[in-house]
Structure formats: C-alpha cells, structure tokens
Design a protein around this motif. Structure first.
Motif, PDB file in Angstrom:
ATOM      1  N   THR A 126       0.829  -1.204   0.000  1.00 32.50           N
ATOM      2  CA  THR A 126       0.000   0.000   0.000  1.00 32.50           C
ATOM      3  C   THR A 126       0.862   1.251   0.000  1.00 32.50           C
ATOM      4  OG1 THR A 126      -1.955   1.034   0.981  1.00 32.50           O
ATOM      5  CG2 THR A 126      -0.240   0.307   2.507  1.00 32.50           C
ATOM      6  N   ASN A 127       0.237   2.348  -0.411  1.00 33.88           N
ATOM      7  CA  ASN A 127       0.843   3.669  -0.266  1.00 33.88           C
ATOM      8  C   ASN A 127      -0.022   4.545   0.631  1.00 33.88           C
ATOM      9  OD1 ASN A 127      -1.318   4.231  -1.912  1.00 33.88           O
ATOM     10  ND2 ASN A 127      -0.166   5.383  -3.425  1.00 33.88           N
ATOM     11  N   LEU A 128      -1.013   3.956   1.280  1.00 34.59           N
ATOM     12  CA  LEU A 128      -1.916   4.699   2.158  1.00 34.59           C
ATOM     13  C   LEU A 128      -1.250   4.955   3.506  1.00 34.59           C
ATOM     14  CD1 LEU A 128      -5.231   2.770   1.439  1.00 34.59           C
ATOM     15  CD2 LEU A 128      -4.470   4.941   0.430  1.00 34.59           C
ATOM     16  N   LYS A 129      -1.295   6.180   3.956  1.00 33.08           N
ATOM     17  CA  LYS A 129      -0.720   6.534   5.254  1.00 33.08           C
ATOM     18  C   LYS A 129      -1.642   6.071   6.374  1.00 33.08           C
ATOM     19  CE  LYS A 129       2.312  10.095   3.909  1.00 33.08           C
ATOM     20  NZ  LYS A 129       3.642   9.710   4.170  1.00 33.08           N
ATOM     21  N   ILE A 156       9.825  -7.386   4.322  1.00 30.58           N
ATOM     22  CA  ILE A 156       9.269  -6.036   4.277  1.00 30.58           C
ATOM     23  C   ILE A 156       9.889  -5.305   3.091  1.00 30.58           C
ATOM     24  CG2 ILE A 156       9.055  -3.854   5.502  1.00 30.58           C
ATOM     25  CD1 ILE A 156       9.278  -5.547   8.101  1.00 30.58           C
ATOM     26  N   LEU A 157       9.024  -4.716   2.267  1.00 27.76           N
ATOM     27  CA  LEU A 157       9.457  -3.973   1.090  1.00 27.76           C
ATOM     28  C   LEU A 157       9.168  -2.495   1.295  1.00 27.76           C
ATOM     29  CD1 LEU A 157       7.796  -6.283  -1.600  1.00 27.76           C
ATOM     30  CD2 LEU A 157      10.160  -6.374  -0.786  1.00 27.76           C
ATOM     31  N   TYR A 158      10.021  -1.635   0.730  1.00 27.37           N
ATOM     32  CA  TYR A 158       9.793  -0.196   0.847  1.00 27.37           C
ATOM     33  C   TYR A 158      10.392   0.523  -0.354  1.00 27.37           C
ATOM     34  CZ  TYR A 158       9.896   4.565   2.663  1.00 27.37           C
ATOM     35  OH  TYR A 158       9.719   5.907   2.823  1.00 27.37           O
ATOM     36  N   ASP A 159       9.575   1.353  -0.978  1.00 26.24           N
ATOM     37  CA  ASP A 159      10.025   2.231  -2.061  1.00 26.24           C
ATOM     38  C   ASP A 159      10.015   3.643  -1.502  1.00 26.24           C
ATOM     39  OD1 ASP A 159      10.130   4.044  -4.204  1.00 26.24           O
ATOM     40  OD2 ASP A 159       9.107   2.665  -5.560  1.00 26.24           O
ATOM     41  N   LYS A 160      11.196   4.170  -1.196  1.00 23.05           N
ATOM     42  CA  LYS A 160      11.277   5.469  -0.528  1.00 23.05           C
ATOM     43  C   LYS A 160      10.894   6.623  -1.440  1.00 23.05           C
ATOM     44  CE  LYS A 160      16.225   6.224  -1.140  1.00 23.05           C
ATOM     45  NZ  LYS A 160      17.483   6.454  -0.470  1.00 23.05           N
ATOM     46  N   GLU A 161      11.002   6.468  -2.746  1.00 19.57           N
ATOM     47  CA  GLU A 161      10.624   7.552  -3.654  1.00 19.57           C
ATOM     48  C   GLU A 161       9.113   7.669  -3.780  1.00 19.57           C
ATOM     49  OE1 GLU A 161      12.689   7.253  -7.369  1.00 19.57           O
ATOM     50  OE2 GLU A 161      14.636   7.062  -6.352  1.00 19.57           O
ATOM     51  N   VAL A 182       5.837   3.634  -0.847  1.00 15.21           N
ATOM     52  CA  VAL A 182       5.032   2.418  -0.912  1.00 15.21           C
ATOM     53  C   VAL A 182       5.689   1.377  -0.014  1.00 15.21           C
ATOM     54  CG1 VAL A 182       4.182   0.576  -2.419  1.00 15.21           C
ATOM     55  CG2 VAL A 182       4.313   2.921  -3.276  1.00 15.21           C
ATOM     56  N   ILE A 183       4.859   0.682   0.780  1.00 18.00           N
ATOM     57  CA  ILE A 183       5.366  -0.374   1.641  1.00 18.00           C
ATOM     58  C   ILE A 183       4.714  -1.700   1.264  1.00 18.00           C
ATOM     59  CG2 ILE A 183       5.901   1.123   3.598  1.00 18.00           C
ATOM     60  CD1 ILE A 183       3.262   0.138   4.890  1.00 18.00           C
ATOM     61  N   GLY A 184       5.391  -2.773   1.607  1.00 15.52           N
ATOM     62  CA  GLY A 184       4.846  -4.101   1.381  1.00 15.52           C
ATOM     63  C   GLY A 184       5.245  -5.024   2.511  1.00 15.52           C
ATOM     64  N   ASN A 185       4.415  -6.000   2.784  1.00 15.31           N
ATOM     65  CA  ASN A 185       4.700  -6.997   3.802  1.00 15.31           C
ATOM     66  C   ASN A 185       4.345  -8.352   3.208  1.00 15.31           C
ATOM     67  OD1 ASN A 185       5.446  -8.066   6.238  1.00 15.31           O
ATOM     68  ND2 ASN A 185       4.001  -6.894   7.452  1.00 15.31           N
ATOM     69  N   LEU A 241       4.598  -6.317  -8.640  1.00 12.97           N
ATOM     70  CA  LEU A 241       3.360  -5.571  -8.397  1.00 12.97           C
ATOM     71  C   LEU A 241       3.668  -4.142  -7.952  1.00 12.97           C
ATOM     72  CD1 LEU A 241       0.323  -5.962  -8.530  1.00 12.97           C
ATOM     73  CD2 LEU A 241       0.381  -6.740  -6.157  1.00 12.97           C
ATOM     74  N   MET A 242       4.678  -3.973  -7.110  1.00  8.08           N
ATOM     75  CA  MET A 242       5.078  -2.622  -6.695  1.00  8.08           C
ATOM     76  C   MET A 242       5.563  -1.813  -7.894  1.00  8.08           C
ATOM     77  SD  MET A 242       7.007  -3.029  -3.022  1.00  8.08           S
ATOM     78  CE  MET A 242       7.196  -1.278  -2.714  1.00  8.08           C
ATOM     79  N   ILE A 243       6.294  -2.431  -8.795  1.00  8.83           N
ATOM     80  CA  ILE A 243       6.807  -1.735  -9.982  1.00  8.83           C
ATOM     81  C   ILE A 243       5.662  -1.373 -10.925  1.00  8.83           C
ATOM     82  CG2 ILE A 243       8.185  -2.037 -12.089  1.00  8.83           C
ATOM     83  CD1 ILE A 243      10.093  -3.793 -10.320  1.00  8.83           C
ATOM     84  N   GLU A 244       4.755  -2.329 -11.173  1.00 10.25           N
ATOM     85  CA  GLU A 244       3.672  -2.134 -12.129  1.00 10.25           C
ATOM     86  C   GLU A 244       2.629  -1.137 -11.645  1.00 10.25           C
ATOM     87  OE1 GLU A 244       2.178  -6.070 -12.728  1.00 10.25           O
ATOM     88  OE2 GLU A 244       4.056  -6.750 -13.613  1.00 10.25           O
ATOM     89  N   GLU A 245       2.310  -1.162 -10.369  1.00 10.95           N
ATOM     90  CA  GLU A 245       1.207  -0.356  -9.850  1.00 10.95           C
ATOM     91  C   GLU A 245       1.693   0.905  -9.190  1.00 10.95           C
ATOM     92  OE1 GLU A 245      -2.320  -1.696  -9.042  1.00 10.95           O
ATOM     93  OE2 GLU A 245      -2.090  -3.501 -10.223  1.00 10.95           O
TER      94      GLU A 245
END
Length: 130
Positions: A78-81, A96-101, A104-107, A126-130
């Motif tokens: 998600t990217n929802l705060k 745990i995934l994180y895109d700092k730019e 977006v986080i993932g678990n 999915l993080m890259i595509e969405e």
C-alpha cells in the motif's frame, strides 16, 4: 511494545516481545485488530490482516478495497498513510518492502510454498507495475 519512528523514511516500525495469542480460526479480524491496536500508542487508520494460506498472492491495498476481507493472500502492498500491514509467521519468512521515492510499503509472508512459487517476485513486480 517498542515503537520506532523512522523519520528519515516516514515509516513507523512496531516490534514487540509480547506474546499475542492470535488465531485466525478462533478470532475475528476485528478481535485481532483490537489486540494490536490496544497494544500500541499509535492510532491506525486501518489494520490489514490477510488470511494467509501459503500462496504467492499479493494484493495492493487502496481506498477501493480497504475494507475487503483478504482470503488466500500472503502479501500486501500500500501507499496509504496510517494503514498497518500485518502478517503472521511461525517458521516462515517475513519480508518487508519499501520504495522510498513513491512511499510504498509491502509486507510479504514467504513460507516454503510461497518462496517456491515466487511470492517475492510477485510482490516486487506488483510494486513496480502499480
């Protein structure tokens, strides 16, 4: 419960040595959320707790599906705060995934079946595509 705010990355990490007797077959998702919320000083907008079944399924959480039940899901993004992404592990890996730019986080819950079926690749793609 130890709460660590990682201001540099705009993330909040929760670590606990407290034993929670969480059992999806005996407790509702609302009961599980209450256990987690009552043991934290942080007020979540929502706590996402998928029903994991050792799949390679990863779901993006957005405003449209925020209240949906998640069955047969072993990864959430998600990217929802204010939205906590929880997974349960025993002898499986928690990734745990994180895109700092893009903030977006993932678990990801990765047991041997999920690992064999490339759940981590699914989550990253999915993080890259969405």
């Amino acid at each position: 419960m130890k709460v660590e705010v990682l201001d540099k990355y705009d993330l909040i990490s929760f670590i606990t040595d407290k034993s929670f007797n969480i059992n999806y077959s005996k407790q509702s998702r609302d009961e599980i959320r209450e256990i987690l919320q009552s043991n934290s000083d942080y007020q979540f907008k929502k706590i996402i707790s998928p029903r994991q079944t050792h799949t390679n399924n990863v779901v993006v959480i957005n405003e449209d599906n925020l209240d949906n039940e998640l069955y047969d899901v072993d990864g959430v993004i998600t990217n929802l705060k204010g939205v906590a992404l929880t997974i349960a592990t025993a002898d499986c890996q928690s990734i745990i995934l994180y895109d700092k730019e893009k903030k977006v986080i993932g678990n990801i819950h990765s047991g041997w079946k999920g690992t064999l079926n490339k759940i981590l690749s699914n989550g990253i793609n999915l993080m890259i595509e969405e």
